[in-house]
Design a protein around this motif. Structure first.
Motif, PDB file in Angstrom:
ATOM      1  N   ASP A 134      -2.548  -8.663  -7.702  1.00 50.83           N
ATOM      2  CA  ASP A 134      -2.391  -8.501  -6.258  1.00 50.83           C
ATOM      3  C   ASP A 134      -2.669  -9.829  -5.568  1.00 50.83           C
ATOM      4  N   PRO A 158      -7.378  -8.815  -8.549  1.00 43.48           N
ATOM      5  CA  PRO A 158      -7.258  -8.764  -7.087  1.00 43.48           C
ATOM      6  C   PRO A 158      -7.609 -10.133  -6.504  1.00 43.48           C
ATOM      7  N   THR A 209      -3.943  -2.397  -0.045  1.00 40.30           N
ATOM      8  CA  THR A 209      -3.302  -2.268  -1.359  1.00 40.30           C
ATOM      9  C   THR A 209      -4.332  -2.328  -2.479  1.00 40.30           C
ATOM     10  N   GLN A 210      -5.280  -3.254  -2.388  1.00 45.34           N
ATOM     11  CA  GLN A 210      -6.253  -3.410  -3.467  1.00 45.34           C
ATOM     12  C   GLN A 210      -7.084  -2.145  -3.643  1.00 45.34           C
ATOM     13  N   GLN A 211      -7.461  -1.504  -2.556  1.00 42.50           N
ATOM     14  CA  GLN A 211      -8.227  -0.256  -2.653  1.00 42.50           C
ATOM     15  C   GLN A 211      -7.363   0.857  -3.251  1.00 42.50           C
ATOM     16  N   TYR A 263      -6.402  -6.100 -14.301  1.00 37.59           N
ATOM     17  CA  TYR A 263      -6.166  -6.098 -12.850  1.00 37.59           C
ATOM     18  C   TYR A 263      -6.831  -7.308 -12.226  1.00 37.59           C
ATOM     19  N   SER A 281      -3.661  -8.997  -0.805  1.00 39.79           N
ATOM     20  CA  SER A 281      -3.193  -8.035   0.200  1.00 39.79           C
ATOM     21  C   SER A 281      -4.251  -7.782   1.265  1.00 39.79           C
ATOM     22  N   GLU A 339      -7.217   0.285  -7.021  1.00 37.11           N
ATOM     23  CA  GLU A 339      -8.469   0.681  -7.666  1.00 37.11           C
ATOM     24  C   GLU A 339      -8.569   2.201  -7.793  1.00 37.11           C
ATOM     25  N   LYS A 379       0.800  -1.225   0.000  1.00 35.89           N
ATOM     26  CA  LYS A 379       0.000   0.000   0.000  1.00 35.89           C
ATOM     27  C   LYS A 379       0.838   1.284   0.000  1.00 35.89           C
TER      28      LYS A 379
END
Length: 135
Positions: A39, A67, A46-48, A65, A42, A51, A14
């Motif tokens: 990803d 996730p 990190t994923q947010q 992408y 995580s 995005e 992140k």
């Protein structure tokens, strides 16, 4: 026209993931770019963060992408990302690394196009970690 695929692997990155993606987005290269972000489940937001930064995707980029909902491990995450590559050339940028030269990909593309006897290239790096001996 050539297409360059760029893979970014992330896992709990992140603090730096936006910088990694922005380093790819800033590239001045005369070809299309496919950004593949994978990803590995995580848990730190990190994923947010990914995005959010993907809302700034430049027009000449396509983004794939993935996730992953749970951690696969480094090797399966890497193989999953590789399976999505469709470009003529492939570059890697880890989720906790970033590019600083907006012409990086063009320099490398020019070199590889003018030297068909080469099948890979790399560049100098600078470790900016607060404790470079441990990274």
């Amino acid at each position: 026209m050539h297409k360059i695929s760029v893979i970014i692997l992330s896992y709990n990155h992140k603090p730096l993931i936006a910088k990694a993606i922005q380093g790819v987005f800033m590239q001045n290269v005369l070809c299309n770019i496919e950004l593949i972000i994978s990803d590995d489940g995580s848990t730190d937001g990190t994923q947010q963060a990914i995005e959010e930064i993907l809302k700034e995707t430049p027009e000449h980029f396509s983004v794939v992408y993935t996730p992953h909902p749970k951690n696969l491990g480094a090797t399966p995450n890497f193989f999953d990302a590789l399976s999505k590559v469709t470009g003529d050339y492939l570059c890697f940028c880890e989720g906790d690394d970033y590019w600083t030269d907006p012409n990086k990909l063009q320099y490398q593309l020019d070199f590889l196009e003018s030297h068909p006897e080469y099948n890979m290239c790399f560049h100098q790096v600078t470790n900016v970690s607060p404790d470079p001996g441990t990274d």
